[in-house]
Design a protein around this motif. Structure first.
Motif, mmCIF file in Angstrom:
data_model
loop_
_atom_site.group_PDB
_atom_site.id
_atom_site.type_symbol
_atom_site.label_atom_id
_atom_site.label_comp_id
_atom_site.label_asym_id
_atom_site.label_seq_id
_atom_site.Cartn_x
_atom_site.Cartn_y
_atom_site.Cartn_z
ATOM 1 N N ASP A 174 0.831 -1.193 0.000
ATOM 2 C CA ASP A 174 0.000 0.000 0.000
ATOM 3 C C ASP A 174 0.873 1.252 0.000
ATOM 4 O O ASP A 174 0.418 2.339 0.300
ATOM 5 C CB ASP A 174 -0.986 0.020 1.165
ATOM 6 C CG ASP A 174 -0.326 -0.331 2.486
ATOM 7 O OD1 ASP A 174 0.915 -0.280 2.557
ATOM 8 O OD2 ASP A 174 -1.039 -0.660 3.436
ATOM 9 N N THR A 175 2.152 1.070 -0.321
ATOM 10 C CA THR A 175 3.021 2.211 -0.567
ATOM 11 C C THR A 175 2.581 2.894 -1.858
ATOM 12 O O THR A 175 2.264 2.235 -2.832
ATOM 13 C CB THR A 175 4.483 1.752 -0.703
ATOM 14 O OG1 THR A 175 4.881 1.109 0.504
ATOM 15 C CG2 THR A 175 5.401 2.925 -0.967
ATOM 16 N N PHE A 192 -6.407 1.630 -2.934
ATOM 17 C CA PHE A 192 -6.032 0.429 -3.659
ATOM 18 C C PHE A 192 -4.705 -0.120 -3.149
ATOM 19 O O PHE A 192 -3.963 0.569 -2.433
ATOM 20 C CB PHE A 192 -5.951 0.689 -5.164
ATOM 21 C CG PHE A 192 -5.143 1.902 -5.560
ATOM 22 C CD1 PHE A 192 -3.761 1.927 -5.413
ATOM 23 C CD2 PHE A 192 -5.765 3.017 -6.102
ATOM 24 C CE1 PHE A 192 -3.022 3.029 -5.778
ATOM 25 C CE2 PHE A 192 -5.029 4.136 -6.469
ATOM 26 C CZ PHE A 192 -3.655 4.137 -6.306
ATOM 27 N N ILE A 193 -4.430 -1.357 -3.537
ATOM 28 C CA ILE A 193 -3.168 -2.015 -3.233
ATOM 29 C C ILE A 193 -2.440 -2.217 -4.554
ATOM 30 O O ILE A 193 -3.045 -2.624 -5.546
ATOM 31 C CB ILE A 193 -3.407 -3.351 -2.511
ATOM 32 C CG1 ILE A 193 -3.966 -3.076 -1.113
ATOM 33 C CG2 ILE A 193 -2.138 -4.188 -2.424
ATOM 34 C CD1 ILE A 193 -4.612 -4.269 -0.485
ATOM 35 N N SER A 194 -1.145 -1.916 -4.566
ATOM 36 C CA SER A 194 -0.376 -1.965 -5.805
ATOM 37 C C SER A 194 0.568 -3.160 -5.807
ATOM 38 O O SER A 194 1.008 -3.631 -4.757
ATOM 39 C CB SER A 194 0.445 -0.682 -5.967
ATOM 40 O OG SER A 194 -0.367 0.453 -5.853
ATOM 41 N N VAL A 195 0.913 -3.613 -6.993
ATOM 42 C CA VAL A 195 1.914 -4.657 -7.170
ATOM 43 C C VAL A 195 2.441 -4.539 -8.597
ATOM 44 O O VAL A 195 1.693 -4.169 -9.503
ATOM 45 C CB VAL A 195 1.322 -6.060 -6.903
ATOM 46 C CG1 VAL A 195 0.210 -6.378 -7.871
ATOM 47 C CG2 VAL A 195 2.400 -7.132 -6.922
ATOM 48 N N LEU A 231 -12.988 -10.908 -7.300
ATOM 49 C CA LEU A 231 -11.899 -9.940 -7.206
ATOM 50 C C LEU A 231 -12.388 -8.589 -7.712
ATOM 51 O O LEU A 231 -13.106 -8.524 -8.715
ATOM 52 C CB LEU A 231 -10.700 -10.384 -8.053
ATOM 53 C CG LEU A 231 -9.430 -10.766 -7.290
ATOM 54 C CD1 LEU A 231 -9.685 -12.012 -6.470
ATOM 55 C CD2 LEU A 231 -8.276 -10.987 -8.249
ATOM 56 N N VAL A 232 -11.999 -7.526 -7.015
ATOM 57 C CA VAL A 232 -12.297 -6.161 -7.450
ATOM 58 C C VAL A 232 -10.965 -5.480 -7.730
ATOM 59 O O VAL A 232 -10.075 -5.461 -6.867
ATOM 60 C CB VAL A 232 -13.070 -5.378 -6.378
ATOM 61 C CG1 VAL A 232 -13.552 -4.042 -6.940
ATOM 62 C CG2 VAL A 232 -14.251 -6.197 -5.845
ATOM 63 N N TYR A 233 -10.805 -4.950 -8.943
ATOM 64 C CA TYR A 233 -9.521 -4.373 -9.319
ATOM 65 C C TYR A 233 -9.742 -3.195 -10.269
ATOM 66 O O TYR A 233 -10.865 -2.919 -10.702
ATOM 67 C CB TYR A 233 -8.632 -5.436 -9.983
ATOM 68 C CG TYR A 233 -9.219 -6.064 -11.222
ATOM 69 C CD1 TYR A 233 -9.042 -5.486 -12.488
ATOM 70 C CD2 TYR A 233 -9.959 -7.252 -11.148
ATOM 71 C CE1 TYR A 233 -9.577 -6.054 -13.628
ATOM 72 C CE2 TYR A 233 -10.508 -7.831 -12.291
ATOM 73 C CZ TYR A 233 -10.314 -7.224 -13.526
ATOM 74 O OH TYR A 233 -10.852 -7.788 -14.661
ATOM 75 N N VAL A 234 -8.646 -2.528 -10.582
ATOM 76 C CA VAL A 234 -8.677 -1.437 -11.555
ATOM 77 C C VAL A 234 -8.087 -1.961 -12.854
ATOM 78 O O VAL A 234 -6.923 -2.376 -12.887
ATOM 79 C CB VAL A 234 -7.863 -0.222 -11.067
ATOM 80 C CG1 VAL A 234 -7.931 0.912 -12.097
ATOM 81 C CG2 VAL A 234 -8.361 0.260 -9.718
ATOM 82 N N SER A 272 -0.100 -2.854 -11.352
ATOM 83 C CA SER A 272 -1.515 -3.219 -11.338
ATOM 84 C C SER A 272 -2.101 -2.891 -9.974
ATOM 85 O O SER A 272 -1.383 -2.801 -8.973
ATOM 86 C CB SER A 272 -1.696 -4.705 -11.658
ATOM 87 O OG SER A 272 -1.200 -4.995 -12.950
ATOM 88 N N TYR A 273 -3.432 -2.756 -9.924
ATOM 89 C CA TYR A 273 -4.091 -2.242 -8.720
ATOM 90 C C TYR A 273 -5.245 -3.153 -8.303
ATOM 91 O O TYR A 273 -6.136 -3.454 -9.097
ATOM 92 C CB TYR A 273 -4.629 -0.828 -8.974
ATOM 93 C CG TYR A 273 -3.571 0.158 -9.366
ATOM 94 C CD1 TYR A 273 -2.894 0.890 -8.409
ATOM 95 C CD2 TYR A 273 -3.234 0.337 -10.710
ATOM 96 C CE1 TYR A 273 -1.914 1.811 -8.772
ATOM 97 C CE2 TYR A 273 -2.251 1.249 -11.075
ATOM 98 C CZ TYR A 273 -1.589 1.981 -10.106
ATOM 99 O OH TYR A 273 -0.623 2.872 -10.459
#
Length: 782
Positions: free
Chosen positions: A601-602, A621-624, A643-646, A698-699
Motif C-alpha cells: 500500500d506504498t 487500492f493495493i499496488s503490485v 476480485l475487485v480491481y482497476v 496493477s491495482y
C-alpha cells in the motif's frame, strides 16, 4: 550597559532586515507581484471578501496557525484586502518567520552553552544559520501550505522556548511554555507533534521541576488553543465518516517510500518534487547537499557535550531520520527500516483508527532540519572562533547554499509560483456563487483554455454529467447540485436546460455566464445508500437518493445499503449481496515496501496513480508490479471468489490458489475502470494464496471469499441516513454544523484567554500580585 543596549538594537535591526530580505531573495521573481499566485496545487480562492477570507483561514480542517491571528483580525475588519493578505502569506511562511525563529533560537543556545564565544561570532553564525534554514528545498516545498510552513518556521522557537521556559521555572515558566507551544499548534496534527517535541525535551532533561512546569502549563495551553479543540470537537460530533473516512485516506497516504539519504537532508517523500539538481554538475551538488549533515554529525565529536543540548539535537535528528525512512541502500542491497508501519498497522485495528489522520508523517519530516541546524550552529560557532578555520566555515556555508541555489536562482520555486490575474467576469460569477450557494455547483461551460483552472476552483464546484432525461433535476440533486453554470455559446448544455424549463430557473446572467438553479435541489437527502455500478454514469431515478460509486461499497456499513443502480454483472450482484449479509473482503496483510516488491500500500507517484486518484475520488487500492504471492487468512470451506480491481492498459494477472488449483483474471484493458470479476469456485482446506503474475503496475481493491451455499438477495433493505452537499464527493453523510458560529465562539475564547494570560504573566514578571506568593508555595515547597 549602553554598549550592550546598542548592540541589542543593532541585532534586532539585523534580524528585521534579514527577515525582509530573505523572502525577497527566495522569491525575487514574484516578490513584487502584489496579487494572487498559483502555488503548484491550485489557484487561490480569488473571490472571497475580507471577512470571508478571514473565516476561511480558521475553518476545519484548516484551523491554521495561532501566529496567523493578528493578520486574520485585521483582515476580518477590512483593514487590508484579501489580495494583500494573500501576498503577505506566501512571503511570510516560511521565509520571513523562519529567520527570527531560527536566529533567536540559535542565539539562545550559543549564549547559554557557548559563553566563551565572541558576540560577533554568535551574530554571524545565527544570521547565517537562520538564512540557510529559511531557503532550504524543504522550506520551499512547505511554503504554500500555511500550517506546514508555520510549523517548520517556528519549530526552532518551540525547541529553544521549551528549554528557556523549563529553565525559568515557576508559574511564569509554565505560561511561557504554553505560549511557545501555541506557536506550532497549527492544526490538530501540529498539536500532536508539538506535544512530541516537549515530551522529548522533558525526557532528555528528566527533572522533577520541569514536569511540574509542564503540568501547570496545560490549562493555559488548552485555553489559549480553545479554537482548535472547540472546532475539532464539533467536527467529530457532527460529521460522520461512514463511507469517506479521513483516517483511511491518511493512513494510506502515509505509506510513501522514504530513502534514508533523502531523510538525512530533510527531503524524504518530497525528493521527487524538489529538483535541486537542475543545473551544474549533479554529482558535485549531490555531494555538497550533505554539508550540514556531515558538519552536524562530525562536529558533534568536538563539542563540549556536558550540559550541552547537542546530545538532544543529535538524538532527535537521528531518531526522526530513522523513524521516517523506509530503507537504506548498502553496497547495492536494500536494508528495510519501515519503523512506523507496524505501529500504524496495529493502531489501525483499535479504537485509535478514527484518529490516525492526526499522525501524518509529513510533520515528522518537517521536524528533521530544526535540530540539525541548531546542532550545526554550535559547531559553526566553534569553527568560526578559530581564525584559521574560517575557510572551512565559508566552504560549509557555500555547500549548503549550493544545495538550495537552484530554488533561489529560479526565483519562483522552480516555476511553481506563477502570478495570476483572474478575469473580472469570473470574479463576479464566483462572488455570486459564494454568496448564494448552499449546495454544489456544476460547471458545464465553453471558456478560453487559460480560464479552465479558475473554473475548477469556483465555490463548491463538483464533478457530474448533465444528462438529458426527464429526471435530470433529481439526478443532479443526488450529487448535491444546486446550480448549473453555462455560457451563452454552449448550445448543447443550453438545449438540455431549455428542454426542461420546469426544472431550471435562470438566476444570473452577465451576457457571458448563465447560472441556472436546479428547482429539484434539496439540502438533505434521507434514504438508504445505493451503489452505482455504472459510475461515472449517473443513475436515472425518479426521486433523490443517497448514491455512491461501487468502488466505495466496502467503506459503507452494510446496514445502510439499500440497493443498487446499473445493469449489474453476476460478480457485482454476488459481491453486493454477500457484503450485505456480512461477508467482508479478506484482510490483506500487505507489505509496506518500496516498488517493485510484493503487494504493497506504498504509493508510487506515477501517471496511473494520478489518473486513478483523479478519476475515482477517495479510492483506496493495493499496488503490485512484480510476480508476487500473499497468504490469505481464510477458514476451510468451499467458496465463490470475487476480485475487485482497476483495469488499465498492460495490467498483469491477479488470482488465488490453494496449491493444486488456481483461479485468475487479467487486468489488462484499453480503458481505466473498476471491475468486479467472478473467478469461479475454490476449495480451501489448509491455506490459500493471492498471487500476481506480471511485471507492470496493477491495482487491487479487494478480494472476497463467499461461501458457496450463500443465496443472492435481489431485494435489499437498508437503514436511512442523512447526507448533505459536499463538493469533492458530491454528498457526505452526517450533520454539518454552522462553521462561522463555532469559529466566532472559539475565537472569542482565544482572545479573552490570551488577554488574561498576558496580564497574568506581566504581573508575575514584576511581582505585583498575590499570584507570586502562590507560585512560590507551589514550586518551592519541600
Amino acid at each position: 550597559m549602553r554598549r550592550e543596549r546598542r548592540l541589542q538594537v543593532v541585532e534586532i535591526i539585523v534580524v528585521i532586515l534579514l527577515s525582509i530580505l530573505t523572502p525577497m531573495i527566495a522569491l525575487w521573481k514574484v516578490f513584487f507581484h502584489v496579487g494572487y499566485i498559483y502555488q503548484r496545487d491550485s489557484y487561490p480562492t480569488f473571490y472571497l471578501d475580507s471577512r470571508q477570507a478571514a473565516l476561511s483561514y480558521l475553518n476545519f480542517p484548516m484551523i491554521i496557525d495561532n501566529v496567523w491571528m493578528p493578520l486574520v483580525v485585521i483582515l476580518y475588519f477590512n483593514f487590508i484586502s484579501p489580495v494583500i493578505a494573500y501576498w503577505i502569506t506566501y512571503l511570510l511562511f516560511p521565509y520571513a518567520i523562519s529567520v527570527p525563529s531560527m536566529y533567536f533560537s540559535s542565539r539562545y543556545f550559543l549564549n547559554k552553552y557557548a559563553k566563551e564565544t565572541k558576540l560577533w561570532v554568535k551574530i554571524s553564525v545565527s544570521s547565517t544559520i537562520a538564512f540557510l534554514y529559511a531557503i532550504t528545498p524543504t522550506a520551499y516545498y512547505f511554503s504554500h501550505w500555511s500550517n506546514y510552513a508555520a510549523f517548520y518556521a517556528l519549530l526552532p522557537a518551540l525547541i529553544a522556548g521549551t528549554f528557556y521556559s523549563l529553565e525559568k521555572g515557576g508559574l511564569s515558566g509554565a505560561i511561557l511554555l504554553s505560549l511557545f507551544a501555541s506557536l506550532t499548534t497549527t492544526d490538530p496534527r501540529g498539536f500532536v507533534y508539538t506535544l512530541f517535541i516537549i515530551l522529548s525535551i522533558l525526557i532528555y532533561r528528566h527533572k522533577l521541576n520541569d514536569l511540574k512546569v509542564f503540568l501547570y502549563s496545560i490549562p493555559f495551553y488548552l485555553l489559549l488553543n480553545s479554537r482548535l479543540f472547540v472546532v475539532l470537537f464539533y467536527n467529530f460530533h457532527s460529521y460522520s465518516s461512514i463511507s469517506f473516512t479521513i483516517s483511511n485516506q491518511q493512513l494510506w497516504l502515509n505509506y510513501f517510500t522514504f530513502p534514508l539519504l533523502d531523510s538525512l537532508r530533510g527531503l524524504s517523500l518530497f525528493r521527487p518534487l524538489v529538483s535541486y539538481l537542475s543545473f551544474g554538475n549533479p554529482l558535485l551538488i549531490y555531494v555538497m547537499s550533505f554539508a550540514f549533515v556531515e558538519t552536524g554529525i562530525l562536529g558533534y565529536i568536538f563539542l563540549k557535550k556536558k550540559g550541552s543540548p547537542a546530545n538532544y539535537f543529535l538524538a532527535l535528528y537521528l531518531f526522526l531520520v530513522f523513524l521516517v525512512s523506509s530503507y537504506v541502500n548498502v553496497l547495492g542491497y536494500n536494508i528495510m527500516l519501515n519503523l512506523t508501519y507496524p505501529l500504524l498497522d496495529f493502531l489501525a485495528q483499535t479504537f485509535v483508527y478514527s484518529y490516525l489522520w492526526l499522525f501524518l508523517p509529513t510533520y515528522l519530516t518537517e521536524m528533521i532540519l530544526a535540530p540539525l541546524f541548531l546542532l550545526v550552529s554550535l559547531v559553526m560557532a566553534k569553527i568560526l572562533s578559530r581564525h584559521y578555520l574560517i575557510p572551512l566555515f565559508i566552504l560549509i556555508v557555500l555547500s549548503q547554499f549550493t544545495f538550495s541555489s537552484s530554488m533561489v536562482i529560479s526565483g519562483d520555486y522552480l516555476g511553481y509560483y506563477n502570478p495570476v490575474n483572474p478575469p473580472p467576469l469570473l470574479v463576479n460569477l464566483a462572488k455570486f456563487l459564494e454568496n448564494n450557494t448552499i449546495g454544489n455547483v456544476l460547471v458545464d461551460a465553453i471558456v478560453p483554455s487559460n480560464w479552465s483552472t479558475f473554473i475548477e476552483v469556483l465555490p463548491n464546484v463538483t464533478s457530474a454529467f448533465l444528462v438529458n432525461t426527464s429526471s435530470v433535476g433529481t439526478i443532479l440533486n443526488e450529487y448535491g447540485i444546486q446550480y448549473v453554470v453555462s455560457t451563452v455559446n454552449d448550445n448543447y448544455t443550453l438545449s438540455i436546460i431549455n428542454s426542461h424549463k420546469n426544472v431550471f430557473t435562470l438566476v444570473y446572467n452577465d451576457s457571458y455566464f448563465l447560472v441556472y438553479k436546479n428547482n429539484d435541489f434539496t439540502y438533505n437527502i434521507n434514504s438508504p445508500i445505493f451503489i452505482n455500478f455504472e459510475y461515472p454514469k449517473i443513475p436515472n431515478t425518479n426521486s433523490s437518493l443517497n448514491v455512491v460509486p461501487s468502488y466505495l461499497m466496502f467503506d459503507i456499513p452494510p446496514k445502510y445499503i439499500g440497493g443498487y443502480f446499473g445493469n449489474v454483472t453476476y460478480a457485482e450482484l454476488l459481491a453486493l449481496s454477500a457484503y450485505k449479509q456480512g461477508i467482508l473482503p479478506v484482510k490483506l496483510n500487505v507489505k509496506h515496501l518500496p516498488y517493485p516488491n510484493n503487494f504493497t500500500d506504498t504509493i508510487n507517484v506515477n501517471v496511473y496513480d494520478e489518473e486513478i486518484l483523479s478519476e475515482f475520488p477517495s479510492i483506496s487500492f493495493i499496488s503490485v508490479s512484480n510476480t508476487s504471492f500473499l497468504n490469505l487468512g481464510v477458514k476451510p470451506g468451499f467458496y465463490k471468489v470475487v476480485l475487485v480491481y482497476v483495469s488499465l492498459p498492460g495490467g498483469g494477472v491477479f488470482g488465488v490458489t490453494n496449491g493444486s488449483y488456481s483461479l485468475s483474471v487479467s487486468t489488462s484493458s484499453p480503458n481505466i475502470s473498476i471491475v468486479f470479476s467472478y473467478l469461479g469456485n475454490i476449495s480451501v482446506s489448509s491455506s490459500v494464496k493471492l498471487f500476481f503474475i506480471g511485471n507492470s503496475l496493477s491495482y487491487l481493491i479487494g478480494v472476497m471469499f463467499i461461501p458457496y451455499n450463500i443465496s443472492i438477495q435481489n431485494e435489499l433493505n437498508g437503514n436511512n441516513i442523512s447526507s448533505y452537499p459536499y463538493p469533492q464527493l458530491g454528498r457526505a453523510f452526517g450533520y454539518p454544523y454552522n462553521d462561522n458560529n463555532v469559529i466566532s465562539f472559539s475565537i472569542m475564547i482565544n482572545l479573552i484567554t490570551l488577554l488574561i494570560t498576558v496580564i497574568l504573566f506581566i504581573s508575575l514578571l514584576y511581582a505585583r500580585t498575590y499570584f507570586r506568593k502562590i507560585t512560590l508555595k507551589i514550586f518551592h515547597h519541600n
